[in-house]
Structures are given as structure tokens and as C-alpha cells.
Design a protein around this motif. Structure first.
Motif, mmCIF file in Angstrom:
data_model
loop_
_atom_site.group_PDB
_atom_site.id
_atom_site.type_symbol
_atom_site.label_atom_id
_atom_site.label_comp_id
_atom_site.label_asym_id
_atom_site.label_seq_id
_atom_site.Cartn_x
_atom_site.Cartn_y
_atom_site.Cartn_z
ATOM 1 N N CYS A 175 0.844 -1.195 0.000
ATOM 2 C CA CYS A 175 0.000 0.000 0.000
ATOM 3 C C CYS A 175 0.879 1.244 0.000
ATOM 4 C CB CYS A 175 -0.902 -0.016 1.232
ATOM 5 S SG CYS A 175 -2.049 1.351 1.251
ATOM 6 N N LEU A 176 0.513 2.213 -0.812
ATOM 7 C CA LEU A 176 1.213 3.490 -0.868
ATOM 8 C C LEU A 176 0.335 4.575 -0.287
ATOM 9 C CD1 LEU A 176 2.495 3.498 -4.557
ATOM 10 C CD2 LEU A 176 3.813 3.069 -2.511
ATOM 11 N N GLY A 177 0.941 5.596 0.281
ATOM 12 C CA GLY A 177 0.190 6.763 0.677
ATOM 13 C C GLY A 177 -0.171 7.556 -0.563
ATOM 14 N N VAL A 178 -1.277 8.256 -0.524
ATOM 15 C CA VAL A 178 -1.718 9.030 -1.674
ATOM 16 C C VAL A 178 -2.298 10.359 -1.223
ATOM 17 C CG1 VAL A 178 -2.215 7.013 -3.104
ATOM 18 C CG2 VAL A 178 -4.009 7.973 -1.680
ATOM 19 N N THR A 179 -2.357 11.305 -2.152
ATOM 20 C CA THR A 179 -3.034 12.577 -1.947
ATOM 21 C C THR A 179 -4.106 12.676 -3.008
ATOM 22 O OG1 THR A 179 -0.998 13.588 -1.172
ATOM 23 C CG2 THR A 179 -2.742 15.085 -1.897
ATOM 24 N N ASP B 19 2.577 8.388 -3.395
ATOM 25 C CA ASP B 19 3.793 8.991 -2.863
ATOM 26 C C ASP B 19 5.067 8.350 -3.409
ATOM 27 O OD1 ASP B 19 3.667 6.651 -1.418
ATOM 28 O OD2 ASP B 19 3.698 7.595 0.548
ATOM 29 N N ALA B 20 4.930 7.471 -4.396
ATOM 30 C CA ALA B 20 6.079 6.879 -5.087
ATOM 31 C C ALA B 20 5.638 6.468 -6.483
ATOM 32 C CB ALA B 20 6.598 5.666 -4.316
ATOM 33 N N ASP B 21 6.592 6.359 -7.393
ATOM 34 C CA ASP B 21 6.277 5.896 -8.745
ATOM 35 C C ASP B 21 5.832 4.444 -8.712
ATOM 36 O OD1 ASP B 21 6.991 8.345 -9.756
ATOM 37 O OD2 ASP B 21 8.904 7.682 -10.591
ATOM 38 N N VAL B 22 4.833 4.123 -9.529
ATOM 39 C CA VAL B 22 4.330 2.760 -9.649
ATOM 40 C C VAL B 22 4.130 2.440 -11.123
ATOM 41 C CG1 VAL B 22 3.211 2.716 -7.374
ATOM 42 C CG2 VAL B 22 1.932 3.517 -9.360
ATOM 43 N N GLY B 23 3.943 1.182 -11.426
ATOM 44 C CA GLY B 23 3.728 0.790 -12.805
ATOM 45 C C GLY B 23 3.358 -0.670 -12.927
#
Length: 171
Positions: A22-26, A146-150
Motif C-alpha cells: 500500500c502506498l500513501g496518496v493525496t 507517494d512513489a512511482d508505480v507501474g
């Protein structure tokens, strides 16, 4: 017409990839999407449960401007790669529901299937009403991880929170 007394956009997204970390998001709403709810221009602007709604991925170099970006042709630095279609993925099963004092917008999770030649620089995920032309496809919101994903090392899944993509209080 529902008049939005208070707007509460709940951050209701978790971005998962291959191992479902899980990533943090805005999550920011575009000003023009909200303005229409108060100034009478909402008729025909968004019908979230019947319009073709899409989710497009852009790199971190896209800088959303909530005051001036109103259509998809304002979005820059969209990702490219195998299993990603320009303009993004269609948000399936879109619904808008109301229960007493809360309106909820929701849809099916969005998945970009893994491919070694996919993209790895997705950071901003733009939700918009697609008309088929960028100049008339109105922006709804943008979600920033809060980080690059793909999708290079595994499927990239945007798994919306069980409470929905966005909620508004009508009290």
C-alpha cells in the motif's frame, strides 16, 4: 439538484501492485468540477454513473492546477508502455448513491496488466469524464501516489476503498 453544503472528499484509495504493498496518496478535486455544483453549471457537466469515466496515469512531472486545468488536454506527461492505452482505462461499474446525508461515487478497481515493456513512472492518476476529445473531456480529480508505480514487475491495481472513490456530505 443536490446542493452540497459541505464537501468532504475522503481519501479513499489504496494503490496496490504485484505484492499489494500500500502506498500513501493525496487526492485533490479540480476546482471547475466543484464550482459547477454551486453555480448551476452542473447540469450536463458530470453524470458520474452514466458518463464514460476514465482513469489516466501521468508521471510525477505533471503538475495539476486546480484553478486552470479543466479538460483532459491540460494533463501533461501521460505514461506510455505496453498494456497502457493513451487516455487511460475506463472506470467500469460507476455508481452514484445517496444514503441519508452522504453521496458516494464509486467504481470498479482499475487494473493495468503486467508487461516487461509496461510503464514504471506512474504517480498521478487523473479521473475524468471522457468525451473522446481531450478539449471537451472534463477533469474530475487527481490522485497522487507517494512513489512511482507501474505494471513492469506485476499488475498495477488501483483498488478503491470499500467506502467509495469520493464521498460528499449533504448536511
Amino acid at each position: 439538484m443536490i446542493k452540497w453544503m459541505w464537501l468532504r472528499v475522503a481519501l479513499l484509495i489504496a494503490v496496490y501492485w504485484e505484492r499489494h504493498f500500500c502506498l500513501g496518496v493525496t487526492h485533490l478535486m479540480y476546482y471547475s468540477a466543484l464550482l459547477g455544483q454551486w453555480n448551476g453549471l452542473a447540469n450536463g457537466v458530470f453524470d458520474l454513473d452514466t458518463d464514460t469515466t476514465k482513469v489516466a496515469a501521468a508521471t510525477n512531472t505533471y503538475t495539476p492546477n486546480q484553478d486552470t486545468h479543466d479538460f483532459f488536454d491540460d494533463v501533461t506527461n501521460e505514461v506510455t508502455g505496453t498494456n497502457y492505452t493513451a487516455g487511460g482505462a475506463t472506470l467500469a461499474s460507476s455508481t452514484v448513491t445517496r444514503s441519508t446525508t452522504t453521496v458516494t461515487f464509486d467504481g470498479a478497481d482499475v487494473v493495468w496488466t503486467q508487461h516487461a515493456s509496461g510503464f514504471s513512472t506512474g504517480r498521478k492518476f487523473v479521473i475524468y469524464k471522457s468525451t473522446g476529445a481531450g478539449a471537451t473531456s472534463r477533469l474530475f480529480s487527481v490522485v497522487t501516489a507517494d512513489a512511482d508505480v507501474g505494471n513492469v514487475t506485476g499488475d498495477l491495481t488501483i483498488a478503491w476503498n470499500a467506502s467509495g472513490i469520493a464521498t460528499w456530505s449533504t448536511t
